[in-house]
Motif scaffolding. Structure first.
Motif, PDB file in Angstrom:
ATOM      1  N   PHE A  61     -62.673  56.346  79.516  1.00 20.69           N
ATOM      2  CA  PHE A  61     -63.203  57.255  77.932  1.00 20.69           C
ATOM      3  C   PHE A  61     -63.614  56.007  77.359  1.00 20.69           C
ATOM      4  O   PHE A  61     -63.954  55.899  76.138  1.00 20.69           O
ATOM      5  N   GLU A  62     -64.379  55.385  77.690  1.00 19.95           N
ATOM      6  CA  GLU A  62     -65.183  54.171  77.213  1.00 19.95           C
ATOM      7  C   GLU A  62     -64.806  53.589  76.329  1.00 19.95           C
ATOM      8  O   GLU A  62     -65.847  53.407  74.450  1.00 19.95           O
ATOM      9  N   SER A  63     -62.854  52.808  75.992  1.00 22.64           N
ATOM     10  CA  SER A  63     -62.979  52.242  74.946  1.00 22.64           C
ATOM     11  C   SER A  63     -62.834  51.202  74.145  1.00 22.64           C
ATOM     12  O   SER A  63     -63.673  50.394  75.415  1.00 22.64           O
ATOM     13  N   ARG A  64     -63.243  50.711  72.933  1.00 24.42           N
ATOM     14  CA  ARG A  64     -64.163  49.528  72.179  1.00 24.42           C
ATOM     15  C   ARG A  64     -63.145  49.086  71.233  1.00 24.42           C
ATOM     16  O   ARG A  64     -62.942  48.080  70.406  1.00 24.42           O
ATOM     17  N   ASN A  65     -61.809  49.909  71.487  1.00 23.26           N
ATOM     18  CA  ASN A  65     -61.094  48.989  70.372  1.00 23.26           C
ATOM     19  C   ASN A  65     -59.998  48.088  71.150  1.00 23.26           C
ATOM     20  O   ASN A  65     -59.691  48.120  71.970  1.00 23.26           O
ATOM     21  N   PRO A  66     -60.270  46.721  69.725  1.00 23.36           N
ATOM     22  CA  PRO A  66     -59.828  46.098  70.074  1.00 23.36           C
ATOM     23  C   PRO A  66     -58.228  46.036  70.573  1.00 23.36           C
ATOM     24  O   PRO A  66     -57.800  45.029  70.428  1.00 23.36           O
ATOM     25  N   ALA A  67     -57.838  46.817  69.822  1.00 25.65           N
ATOM     26  CA  ALA A  67     -56.345  46.998  69.775  1.00 25.65           C
ATOM     27  C   ALA A  67     -55.649  47.101  71.105  1.00 25.65           C
ATOM     28  O   ALA A  67     -55.203  48.201  71.406  1.00 25.65           O
ATOM     29  N   ILE A  68     -56.404  46.305  72.082  1.00 26.07           N
ATOM     30  CA  ILE A  68     -55.686  47.021  73.668  1.00 26.07           C
ATOM     31  C   ILE A  68     -54.162  47.248  73.790  1.00 26.07           C
ATOM     32  O   ILE A  68     -54.027  47.449  75.030  1.00 26.07           O
ATOM     33  N   GLY A  69     -54.102  46.129  73.699  1.00 27.17           N
ATOM     34  CA  GLY A  69     -52.118  46.267  73.073  1.00 27.17           C
ATOM     35  C   GLY A  69     -51.715  47.255  73.232  1.00 27.17           C
ATOM     36  O   GLY A  69     -50.653  47.557  73.675  1.00 27.17           O
ATOM     37  N   LYS A  70     -51.979  47.784  71.437  1.00 25.07           N
ATOM     38  CA  LYS A  70     -51.594  49.167  71.208  1.00 25.07           C
ATOM     39  C   LYS A  70     -51.827  50.490  72.575  1.00 25.07           C
ATOM     40  O   LYS A  70     -50.902  51.576  72.521  1.00 25.07           O
ATOM     41  N   GLU A  71     -53.040  50.360  72.455  1.00 28.95           N
ATOM     42  CA  GLU A  71     -53.985  51.356  73.613  1.00 28.95           C
ATOM     43  C   GLU A  71     -52.707  51.170  75.107  1.00 28.95           C
ATOM     44  O   GLU A  71     -52.124  52.473  75.685  1.00 28.95           O
ATOM     45  N   PHE A  72     -52.852  50.554  75.890  1.00 28.31           N
ATOM     46  CA  PHE A  72     -51.708  50.166  77.179  1.00 28.31           C
ATOM     47  C   PHE A  72     -50.517  50.441  76.221  1.00 28.31           C
ATOM     48  O   PHE A  72     -49.432  51.165  77.222  1.00 28.31           O
ATOM     49  N   ALA A  73     -49.819  50.169  75.161  1.00 29.47           N
ATOM     50  CA  ALA A  73     -48.377  50.088  74.839  1.00 29.47           C
ATOM     51  C   ALA A  73     -48.286  52.073  74.589  1.00 29.47           C
ATOM     52  O   ALA A  73     -47.661  53.179  75.442  1.00 29.47           O
ATOM     53  N   THR A  74     -49.338  52.632  74.594  1.00 29.29           N
ATOM     54  CA  THR A  74     -49.180  54.156  74.115  1.00 29.29           C
ATOM     55  C   THR A  74     -48.970  54.739  75.358  1.00 29.29           C
ATOM     56  O   THR A  74     -49.183  55.885  75.744  1.00 29.29           O
ATOM     57  N   PHE A  75     -50.381  54.425  76.571  1.00 29.07           N
ATOM     58  CA  PHE A  75     -50.478  54.779  77.436  1.00 29.07           C
ATOM     59  C   PHE A  75     -49.511  54.525  78.257  1.00 29.07           C
ATOM     60  O   PHE A  75     -48.939  55.755  79.511  1.00 29.07           O
ATOM     61  N   THR A  76     -48.785  53.994  78.262  1.00 30.26           N
ATOM     62  CA  THR A  76     -47.539  53.392  78.752  1.00 30.26           C
ATOM     63  C   THR A  76     -46.470  54.697  79.143  1.00 30.26           C
ATOM     64  O   THR A  76     -46.006  54.969  79.895  1.00 30.26           O
ATOM     65  N   PHE A  77     -46.499  54.834  77.368  1.00 30.31           N
ATOM     66  CA  PHE A  77     -45.416  55.726  76.680  1.00 30.31           C
ATOM     67  C   PHE A  77     -45.501  57.477  77.654  1.00 30.31           C
ATOM     68  O   PHE A  77     -44.890  57.571  77.553  1.00 30.31           O
ATOM     69  N   VAL A  78     -47.484  57.639  77.230  1.00 29.72           N
ATOM     70  CA  VAL A  78     -47.535  58.684  77.976  1.00 29.72           C
ATOM     71  C   VAL A  78     -47.205  58.402  79.442  1.00 29.72           C
ATOM     72  O   VAL A  78     -46.647  59.828  79.370  1.00 29.72           O
ATOM     73  N   SER A  79     -46.921  57.660  80.065  1.00 33.15           N
ATOM     74  CA  SER A  79     -47.347  57.503  81.339  1.00 33.15           C
ATOM     75  C   SER A  79     -45.189  57.819  81.618  1.00 33.15           C
ATOM     76  O   SER A  79     -45.080  58.129  82.723  1.00 33.15           O
ATOM     77  N   LEU A  80     -45.298  57.083  80.627  1.00 33.69           N
ATOM     78  CA  LEU A  80     -43.090  57.375  80.506  1.00 33.69           C
ATOM     79  C   LEU A  80     -42.552  58.590  80.953  1.00 33.69           C
ATOM     80  O   LEU A  80     -41.758  58.877  81.552  1.00 33.69           O
ATOM     81  N   ILE A  81     -43.432  59.023  79.898  1.00 29.05           N
ATOM     82  CA  ILE A  81     -42.936  60.696  79.830  1.00 29.05           C
ATOM     83  C   ILE A  81     -43.931  61.666  81.052  1.00 29.05           C
ATOM     84  O   ILE A  81     -42.513  62.324  81.419  1.00 29.05           O
ATOM     85  N   GLY A  82     -44.676  61.319  81.293  1.00 28.47           N
ATOM     86  CA  GLY A  82     -45.510  61.822  82.387  1.00 28.47           C
ATOM     87  C   GLY A  82     -44.347  61.693  84.040  1.00 28.47           C
ATOM     88  O   GLY A  82     -44.140  62.360  84.749  1.00 28.47           O
ATOM     89  N   LEU A  83     -43.856  60.211  84.074  1.00 26.95           N
ATOM     90  CA  LEU A  83     -43.047  59.946  84.883  1.00 26.95           C
ATOM     91  C   LEU A  83     -41.832  60.739  84.642  1.00 26.95           C
ATOM     92  O   LEU A  83     -40.763  61.468  86.651  1.00 26.95           O
ATOM     93  N   MET A  84     -41.311  60.919  83.825  1.00 28.26           N
ATOM     94  CA  MET A  84     -40.079  62.382  83.478  1.00 28.26           C
ATOM     95  C   MET A  84     -40.382  63.655  84.049  1.00 28.26           C
ATOM     96  O   MET A  84     -39.666  64.235  84.216  1.00 28.26           O
ATOM     97  N   ILE A  85     -41.946  64.198  83.715  1.00 38.98           N
ATOM     98  CA  ILE A  85     -42.229  65.566  84.269  1.00 38.98           C
ATOM     99  C   ILE A  85     -41.808  64.936  86.049  1.00 38.98           C
ATOM    100  O   ILE A  85     -41.639  65.841  86.443  1.00 38.98           O
ATOM    101  N   ASN A  86     -42.666  63.897  85.712  1.00 36.94           N
ATOM    102  CA  ASN A  86     -43.164  64.100  87.552  1.00 36.94           C
ATOM    103  C   ASN A  86     -41.858  64.035  88.285  1.00 36.94           C
ATOM    104  O   ASN A  86     -41.498  64.783  89.519  1.00 36.94           O
TER     105      ASN A  86
END
Length: 130
Positions: A61-86
């Motif tokens: 995604f070549e993200s340059r967003n300085p809010a890396i913590g927010k991105e990581f939190a959202t990515f982790t949240f998406v992944s946790l939903i993915g974990l439930m699906i998995n």
């Protein structure tokens, strides 16, 4: 459409590396440390989340967003939903349908990839959704 396919292919390659990490951690925890298989699965999955975030953020995604913590939190949240699906798919295939554990894990991972790609495209990295 071509850009979406390109991103999906990059995401899939990162996911393949993540899957190797996931399976390796799962295997070590389950087979060598003799930990419970669903705990081992969770640890493998979460280890892969961290590596996948780094590679997807910088390459896919070549993200340059300085809010890396927010991105990581959202990515982790998406992944946790993915974990439930998995985990649900793994449980259904392995426990109910008696598919061998690692074959079931491959199928569950494939299902989870589709969720993770589109959720991260739309929510984590705020790109236009198809």
């Amino acid at each position: 459409m071509e850009q979406l396919i390109s991103k999906f292919l990059c995401f899939s390659l990162v996911g393949l590396l993540g899957m190797v990490i996931d399976f390796t951690v799962t295997y070590i925890c389950k087979e060598h440390l003799r930990w419970q298989k669903y705990l081992s699965n969770t640890l493998g999955f979460l280890t892969a989340v961290c590596s996948n975030f780094i590679f997807n953020r910088s390459w896919t995604f070549e993200s340059r967003n300085p809010a890396i913590g927010k991105e990581f939190a959202t990515f982790t949240f998406v992944s946790l939903i993915g974990l439930m699906i998995n985990s649900a798919a793994l449980w259904l295939l392995h426990q109910r349908l008696k598919v061998p554990f690692y074959y079931a894990k491959v199928v569950a991972t494939g299902i989870t990839v589709v969720w993770n790609f589109f959720a991260n495209l739309c929510f984590t990295f705020n790109e236009s959704c198809p």
